[in-house]
Design an enzyme around this catalytic site. Structure first.
Site, PDB file in Angstrom:
ATOM      1  CD1 TRP A 475     -25.802  60.661 -28.088  1.00 26.81           C
ATOM      2  CD2 TRP A 475     -27.994  60.607 -28.522  1.00 26.81           C
ATOM      3  NE1 TRP A 475     -26.319  61.897 -27.808  1.00 26.81           N
ATOM      4  CE2 TRP A 475     -27.670  61.896 -28.049  1.00 26.81           C
ATOM      5  CE3 TRP A 475     -29.325  60.339 -28.854  1.00 26.81           C
ATOM      6  CZ2 TRP A 475     -28.615  62.914 -27.905  1.00 26.81           C
ATOM      7  CZ3 TRP A 475     -30.274  61.347 -28.728  1.00 26.81           C
ATOM      8  CH2 TRP A 475     -29.916  62.613 -28.255  1.00 26.81           C
ATOM      9  CG  ASP A 476     -25.416  53.134 -33.384  1.00 26.88           C
ATOM     10  OD1 ASP A 476     -26.504  52.690 -33.792  1.00 26.88           O
ATOM     11  OD2 ASP A 476     -24.339  52.547 -33.556  1.00 26.88           O
ATOM     12  CE1 TYR A 477     -26.306  55.011 -26.165  1.00 23.06           C
ATOM     13  CE2 TYR A 477     -27.745  56.873 -25.698  1.00 23.06           C
ATOM     14  CZ  TYR A 477     -26.561  56.201 -25.505  1.00 23.06           C
ATOM     15  OH  TYR A 477     -25.626  56.717 -24.640  1.00 23.06           O
ATOM     16  CG  ASP A 478     -28.955  50.208 -32.927  1.00 27.61           C
ATOM     17  OD1 ASP A 478     -28.205  50.449 -31.962  1.00 27.61           O
ATOM     18  OD2 ASP A 478     -28.574  49.599 -33.929  1.00 27.61           O
ATOM     19  CE  LYS A 504     -26.653  49.172 -29.755  1.00 30.81           C
ATOM     20  NZ  LYS A 504     -26.073  49.854 -30.938  1.00 30.81           N
TER      21      LYS A 504
END
Length: 804
Positions: A475-478, A504
């Site tokens: 989910w691109d929750y870097d 995030k």
């Protein structure tokens, strides 16, 4: 006959107005009924169909000039009020699209009612008109009042405005003010009582407008009587701390600056002041220093991946560092892409003792074969590589063997670390593994480091512990925020060295920074298990239940919003059509909602901590995104609109899919979920409870579909840059969509002052006291707010008026 002739034109005019009103009402009702029927087929609310039928019937009766039209419309309004209260209670912003249109309709219907009754019930009609007009006036006034405000209680501030001895005032010499990343300064010359007297002390313009691929997100540093800043394309500038006059500018002239130009900060190194330098017997000794040459150094990383050291006094390269002042960071990375940079560095380098510790930014979503996320430490004296931490191959501790590279496409660290010199640990916030939204080919070894906080031994680069904030992150929750280090009470009269990590996801994790074990409770919760072909999802995900969470509550149909009931209805329909089963709904070949979105939650602006009270200050983003996996075989890759973020497509080479991105907005271009879309807030780290919250800024400078709002309505907008807090109990924020630097009461959240900026800002402010004049300054970089057409190149310092 004469009276009849005089009245006939008036009657015709009234009939025409009634007819037009009836037609508009009927058409509105027809739209609501038809669209409401569609909503019902998706399992949504029946209200819109029923209200639409009522409005349609009332509109027909207005056309026919039947008094019953008013009665039917009144029934619709009463039912609407009851429905609205059932759905959202008395909360203001959710009520606006539900009730505001009917207040307007009610006012017009009341004014027109005597025309339906040949003048009868005139008094009651005008009374009704007055009531509706008053409600509209109250509602219009309420638009300019902050809603959803949680106010904190005042705290005593010890001796505000005292003159702290100069030797006790630390420079703002790190990106986050100090190695702990707390963005705290003990300065208290600017107080709650005099902050409203702040005025612009000086303004500097870099000459580089943050346009196209550039965004100006820099937080300057200050050492002694000099302020150091950088531009999106890596120029470094030294300014006089009292006048803002340029002392020098160094332009490294990077190439390939077409994609993602940022410079969030530079760092400072002074060899003579390192108390306990690390000793490495396998490194070449530093060259003998020339008197006065590079005794103080500015450390910079360029957008074309060069590590530089510059003489802080003269702005000239330090010739004894690397190759005439520069180190090539592409060594060992393999293919980096010449035409499109797949590797750069956007955050300030971390200088710890005599080391420079670096990660790197890689271009999101391009491929399964991108440059490595390797983290490296270089000698701050010579530029020689001291150690490397290759996330996919722990055996590589320096350069890879001849003919090999660091492990490709591993999770990277593009944000800023914090470090604890006493423990000898550096804390890395890591990204998720490329290509972001499909992870079927990720190796097991690197999975544990994706979207995590990793503690490395500062001297050796070896892992001490890892805590993951999202498992198998697709989910691109870097982890974008710098960790913040602060010692919290242990309940037994002692202290626990803590690490506070914003995410995030809107989750705040509090960990023991010695071990990585949670101090505040964390539990694993089951999450949806559907996923795309060839991929997988974790069975559970970590939730920090021992700390407050911001903007992470699952969305429902009732949360959908709009400026009118029309676009609110369309948002409800769109929401019901989306693939969404909560926060961890995996991307699929259907339009899939990601909330909190991949911008946050909390982004790179990070947290600020008042080191006296233990208050944590945060600001967030509440803007969901919609993504869709498209099978590669269905895409003409030669015409792919590749880019970064919303409105683009990620090619994800090496996977079965490309992925499309868009915002979840109404037809009017407004976010579909109810405000606020960003808040300022405070948490007490001792009690782990939220202290206050208020909407973050207004829509005054927002541009929607080419139209500027120009109204200071405090909806609460997304924010990027974080806060800076002072010893006098003030937290400074910019980073909003409107063009202001704000000062908030640290204890209560009340706005004490705001200064108008020429354009918006994205950066975190900083503060310092001049060693020459003793004057305290607050500095903000203003290059343009995210999504704003207004761009700039400003460095602006505020201060109290000079004493005569």
């Amino acid at each position: 006959m004469k009276n009849v002739k005089q009245e006939a034109p008036a009657s015709k005019g009234r009939h025409l107005i009634l007819g037009i009103f009836g037609i508009l009402l009927a058409l509105s009702g027809l739209f609501l009924a038809v669209a409401g029927t569609r909503l019902i087929t998706l399992g949504g609310s029946w209200y819109y169909l029923l209200a639409g039928l009522g409005m349609l019937g009332s509109g027909v009766l207005y056309i026919r000039r039947k008094p019953a039209a008013t009665g039917i419309m009144a029934l619709v309004m009463v039912a609407t009020v009851a429905w609205a209260l059932w759905e959202v209670g008395f909360t203001f912003w959710p009520m606006v699209p539900r009730l505001a249109p009917f207040l307007v309709i009610g006012l017009l219907a009341s004014l027109l009612h005597p025309w339906l009754t040949q003048g009868r019930q005139r008094a009651a009609s005008y009374t009704g008109s007055a009531v509706f007009a008053a409600l509209l006036a109250v509602g219009a006034t309420a638009l300019f009042t902050p809603h959803g405000v949680l106010e904190g209680k005042p705290l005593p501030v010890a001796q505000p405005g005292t003159d702290i001895p100069q030797e006790q005032v630390a420079d703002w010499s790190h990106y986050g003010s100090n190695p702990a990343g707390t963005r705290y300064s003990a300065l208290d010359q600017i107080t709650k009582d005099n902050v409203n007297q702040l005025q612009v002390a000086w303004t500097y313009r870099t000459g580089e407008i943050a346009e196209g691929a550039s965004e100006y997100q820099n937080t300057p540093i200050q050492v002694g009587n000099t302020v150091y800043t950088c531009t999106p394309t890596s120029k470094v500038i030294a300014l006089d701390a009292d006048s803002g006059e340029q002392r020098w500018m160094f332009d490294p002239k990077p190439h390939n600056i077409k994609t993602w130009n940022r410079c969030r900060g530079v760092s400072y190194y002074e060899p003579a002041k390192v108390e306990h330098p690390l000793v490495f017997t396998d490194l070449k000794p530093a060259a003998p220093a020339q008197a006065g040459v590079c005794a103080r150094r500015i450390v910079q990383v360029t957008m074309d991946a060069r590590l530089l050291e510059i003489d802080a006094q003269t702005g000239k390269p330090c010739e004894d560092f690397g190759d005439k002042g520069a180190v090539d960071l592409t060594q060992g990375l393999g293919k980096v892409m010449e035409n499109v940079p797949y590797y750069a560095y956007t955050s300030a380098p971390t200088v710890s003792r005599n080391l420079i510790i670096l990660g790197g930014w890689v271009f999101d979503g391009r491929s399964t074969d991108e440059p490595s996320g390797v983290v490296r430490a270089f000698s701050a004296d010579t530029g020689e590589l001291v150690w490397a931490w290759d996330l996919g191959n722990p055996a590589i501790t320096k350069l890879p063997p001849e003919g090999q590279t660091y492990t490709r496409s591993t999770p990277n660290m593009w944000s800023s670390p914090a470090f604890d010199d006493e423990l000898g640990l550096v804390y890395l916030p890591t990204g998720n593994q490329q290509p972001d939204f499909w992870g079927g080919a990720r190796p097991e070894l690197t999975e544990k480091y994706s979207s995590a906080v990793v503690a490395l031994d500062m001297a050796t680069g070896r892992e001490r512990w890892t805590f993951q904030t999202a498992h198998h992150d697709i989910w691109d929750y870097d982890v974008a925020s710098q960790p913040a280090l602060y010692d919290v009470p242990d309940g037994k009269g002692g202290k626990i060295p803590a690490l506070i990590q914003l995410t995030k996801r809107g989750q705040i994790f509090m960990l023991d920074r010695r071990t990585g074990q949670p101090i505040a409770d964390v539990i694993e919760k089951p999450v949806p298990q559907a996923h795309a072909a060839g991929d997988w999802v974790a069975k559970t995900q970590p939730y920090s239940v021992g700390m407050p969470t911001f903007g992470a509550q699952p969305l429902t149909e009732k949360d959908m919003w709009g400026a009118t009931f029309f676009d609110q209805l369309m948002c409800r329909i769109d929401f019901k059509k989306l693939n969404y089963h909560g926060e961890f709904t995996a991307p699929s070949t259907e339009d899939t909602l990601i909330y909190p979105g991949y911008y946050g939650g909390f982004n790179w602006g990070g947290a600020a901590i008042d080191e006296k009270s233990g208050y944590l200050f945060v600001n967030d983003i509440r803007i969901p995104q919609v993504v869709k996996l498209v099978p590669r075989d269905n895409v003409d890759l030669s015409h792919l609109k590749s880019g970064h973020g919303v409105g683009s497509t990620y090619p994800m080479d090496g996977t079965p899919f490309v992925i499309d991105h868009k915002s979840f907005n109404s037809p009017l271009g407004i976010p579909c979920q109810s405000p606020p879309w960003g808040v300022f807030a405070a948490v007490d780290l001792k009690t782990r409870k939220q202290v206050w919250e208020r909407p973050a800024g207004t829509v005054e400078d927002a541009v929607i579909n080419g139209v500027r709002a120009k109204l200071p309505i405090p909806l609460g907008m997304p924010t990027l840059g974080g806060g800076a807090v002072t010893g006098s109990g003030i937290v400074f924020y910019a980073g909003t969509q409107d063009y202001y630097l704000r000062a908030l009461d640290m204890a209560t959240g009340k706005e004490l002052w705001k200064g108008r900026l020429p354009v918006g800002g994205q950066a975190t402010p900083m503060t310092y006291r001049s060693p020459e004049t003793g004057r305290q300054y607050v500095v903000i970089v203003a290059g343009g707010a995210r999504q704003s057409p207004d761009r700039g190149d400003y460095v602006i310092a505020y201060a109290l008026p000079e004493k005569e």
